[in-house]
Design a protein around this motif. Structure first.
Motif, PDB file in Angstrom:
ATOM      1  N   ALA A   1      -9.652  -3.116  -8.458  1.00 31.06           N
ATOM      2  CA  ALA A   1      -8.608  -2.255  -7.899  1.00 31.06           C
ATOM      3  C   ALA A   1      -9.198  -1.254  -6.915  1.00 31.06           C
ATOM      4  O   ALA A   1     -10.272  -0.703  -7.136  1.00 31.06           O
ATOM      5  N   PRO A   2      -8.498  -1.002  -5.806  1.00 36.58           N
ATOM      6  CA  PRO A   2      -8.946   0.035  -4.882  1.00 36.58           C
ATOM      7  C   PRO A   2      -8.721   1.421  -5.472  1.00 36.58           C
ATOM      8  O   PRO A   2      -8.093   1.574  -6.523  1.00 36.58           O
ATOM      9  N   ASP A   3      -9.220   2.431  -4.777  1.00 31.93           N
ATOM     10  CA  ASP A   3      -9.034   3.800  -5.253  1.00 31.93           C
ATOM     11  C   ASP A   3      -7.600   4.270  -5.065  1.00 31.93           C
ATOM     12  O   ASP A   3      -7.101   5.079  -5.845  1.00 31.93           O
ATOM     13  N   GLN A   4      -6.934   3.789  -4.027  1.00 27.85           N
ATOM     14  CA  GLN A   4      -5.536   4.141  -3.778  1.00 27.85           C
ATOM     15  C   GLN A   4      -4.802   2.911  -3.254  1.00 27.85           C
ATOM     16  O   GLN A   4      -5.393   2.069  -2.570  1.00 27.85           O
ATOM     17  N   THR A   5      -3.519   2.809  -3.560  1.00 27.57           N
ATOM     18  CA  THR A   5      -2.668   1.784  -2.964  1.00 27.57           C
ATOM     19  C   THR A   5      -1.503   2.471  -2.271  1.00 27.57           C
ATOM     20  O   THR A   5      -1.114   3.582  -2.632  1.00 27.57           O
TER      21      THR A   5
ATOM     22  N   GLY B   1      -4.452  -1.214   0.330  1.00 24.38           N
ATOM     23  CA  GLY B   1      -5.256  -0.404  -0.560  1.00 24.38           C
ATOM     24  C   GLY B   1      -6.457   0.142   0.170  1.00 24.38           C
ATOM     25  O   GLY B   1      -6.867  -0.393   1.207  1.00 24.38           O
ATOM     26  N   VAL B   2      -7.030   1.213  -0.363  1.00 23.71           N
ATOM     27  CA  VAL B   2      -8.190   1.838   0.264  1.00 23.71           C
ATOM     28  C   VAL B   2      -9.261   2.081  -0.792  1.00 23.71           C
ATOM     29  O   VAL B   2      -8.969   2.510  -1.912  1.00 23.71           O
TER      30      VAL B   2
ATOM     31  N   GLY C   1      -3.625 -15.285   0.932  1.00 24.83           N
ATOM     32  CA  GLY C   1      -4.418 -14.323   0.190  1.00 24.83           C
ATOM     33  C   GLY C   1      -3.696 -13.025  -0.084  1.00 24.83           C
ATOM     34  O   GLY C   1      -2.463 -12.945  -0.060  1.00 24.83           O
ATOM     35  N   TRP C   2      -4.470 -11.975  -0.319  1.00 26.03           N
ATOM     36  CA  TRP C   2      -3.915 -10.646  -0.579  1.00 26.03           C
ATOM     37  C   TRP C   2      -4.983  -9.608  -0.326  1.00 26.03           C
ATOM     38  O   TRP C   2      -6.131  -9.937  -0.032  1.00 26.03           O
ATOM     39  N   TYR C   3      -4.617  -8.337  -0.481  1.00 23.91           N
ATOM     40  CA  TYR C   3      -5.494  -7.266  -0.040  1.00 23.91           C
ATOM     41  C   TYR C   3      -6.731  -7.063  -0.907  1.00 23.91           C
ATOM     42  O   TYR C   3      -7.689  -6.414  -0.488  1.00 23.91           O
TER      43      TYR C   3
ATOM     44  N   HIS D   1      -1.012  -9.419   4.298  1.00 24.58           N
ATOM     45  CA  HIS D   1      -0.219  -9.755   5.482  1.00 24.58           C
ATOM     46  C   HIS D   1       1.175 -10.232   5.085  1.00 24.58           C
ATOM     47  O   HIS D   1       1.322 -11.171   4.284  1.00 24.58           O
ATOM     48  N   SER D   2       2.199  -9.604   5.624  1.00 27.51           N
ATOM     49  CA  SER D   2       3.567 -10.029   5.347  1.00 27.51           C
ATOM     50  C   SER D   2       3.812 -11.394   5.986  1.00 27.51           C
ATOM     51  O   SER D   2       3.407 -11.652   7.116  1.00 27.51           O
ATOM     52  N   GLY D   3       4.455 -12.275   5.234  1.00 27.86           N
ATOM     53  CA  GLY D   3       4.746 -13.618   5.719  1.00 27.86           C
ATOM     54  C   GLY D   3       3.609 -14.602   5.552  1.00 27.86           C
ATOM     55  O   GLY D   3       3.776 -15.792   5.824  1.00 27.86           O
TER      56      GLY D   3
END
Length: 320
Positions: free
Chosen positions: A36-40, A54-55, A78-80, A102-104
């Motif tokens: 998990a990132p530090d923030q979403t 996320g960052v 994929g995903w972030y 990415h949307s779509g």
């Protein structure tokens, strides 16, 4: 059916139908996930659709100041969090790292999986958001880098100035109908009127491109205009985006010689996070060549990517 073709077809179904196994993993609470990132947060996309992102923060974020930013673009379906190990390595080195879904073109929604030119504007929207972001550290606008894998490699190549031609795709697929990209385009053709080749973002000062998709579609003239530092990675045994149609046109066309790495024995998905108890990816995405150690490779890869961005963007707080 040969083993490579069988893998291609299985991968095609997993990617195009949305990686349902991976989707099931997303029900775990973020606080319980090591990746998990530090923030979403969500970003307002260029088409008005909210983009998940996320960052990851530098280890010394509490000391404040301006830091370099690296944005990450994932591959098809994929995903972030798909490259969280690379994000973590960069954050440990002093970078702010932001990744988007990415949307779509993600594990839940493949409605625009072949409209790859819709992605670079989304990456620019992420940069917009991060420049205005109110976090414990601020983004140094003069030190922004981008990392992209597969379709994300296409995205970053376009974002740094490459202009892809839609008409190159049917010509290529007429000769290579069994290639992965052509299977996708056969199922989801692209309307040439929706193809937007120009998406340069001059805020990006350095780029890492791994196993880029549709390298053959980029015009040599547009690639020659790319003179920022680029690190380019190729899997020698890439079964999804094979040689010499994807990496080589970008490698040979850039206006500045890239920091080029060809990884012997590597297959396409070896650029994803290592597969272990922490990263329970579907088995086809975990397949490697016999004897190839993905975990060892990714440790080396993350060190080299980090080194490249440190050399080109610097690390830590700005001194100006």
């Amino acid at each position: 059916m040969s083993a490579p073709n069988a893998r291609l077809r299985v991968c095609h179904l997993l990617c195009f139908l949305g990686l349902l196994v991976l989707a099931a993993l997303l029900t775990a609470p973020a606080s319980a996930r090591a990746d998990a990132p530090d923030q979403t947060f969500t970003v307002q996309g260029p088409d008005g659709v909210a983009i998940q992102a996320g960052v990851w923060l530098p280890d010394d974020a509490a000391s404040g100041g301006e830091r370099p930013l690296v944005v990450i673009s994932h591959g098809n379906g994929g995903w972030y969090r798909g490259h969280h190990d690379t994000a973590e390595a960069l954050a440990h080195a002093g970078f702010i790292v932001a990744a988007l879904t990415h949307s779509g073109d993600n594990f839940e929604d493949q409605s625009r999986s072949t409209l790859l030119t819709a992605r670079a504007p989304q990456l620019s929207a992420l940069i917009d958001h991060m420049l205005a972001w109110q976090g414990p550290v601020r983004v140094d606008p003069a030190r922004i880098g981008a990392f992209g894998f597969s379709a994300g490699g296409f995205t970053v190549t376009q974002a740094v100035g490459g202009q892809p031609e839609a008409r190159a795709i049917p010509a290529y697929c007429a000769q290579h109908p069994d290639h992965f990209a052509c299977r996708l385009y056969a199922m989801q053709p692209v309307d040439p009127a929706s193809w937007r080749p120009e998406a340069r973002d001059d805020r990006i000062r350095a780029a890492v491109i791994a196993a880029p998709a549709l390298g053959f579609a980029f015009t040599p003239d547009s690639l020659k205009s790319v003179t920022i530092p680029v690190q380019l990675w190729q899997a020698a045994e890439d079964e999804i985006l094979p040689s010499p149609f994807n990496v080589e046109p970008i490698r040979d066309g850039l206006g500045r010689t890239p920091d080029y790495h060809r990884v012997e024995g590597a297959m396409h998905f070896d650029f994803l996070t290592p597969c272990d108890a922490r990263n329970r990816l579907p088995q086809p995405l975990c397949a490697s060549s016999p004897g190839f150690d993905r975990a060892a490779f990714k440790a080396t890869f993350n060190r080299d990517v980090t080194r490249f961005f440190v050399e080109t963007l610097g690390a830590g707080a700005a001194t100006r």
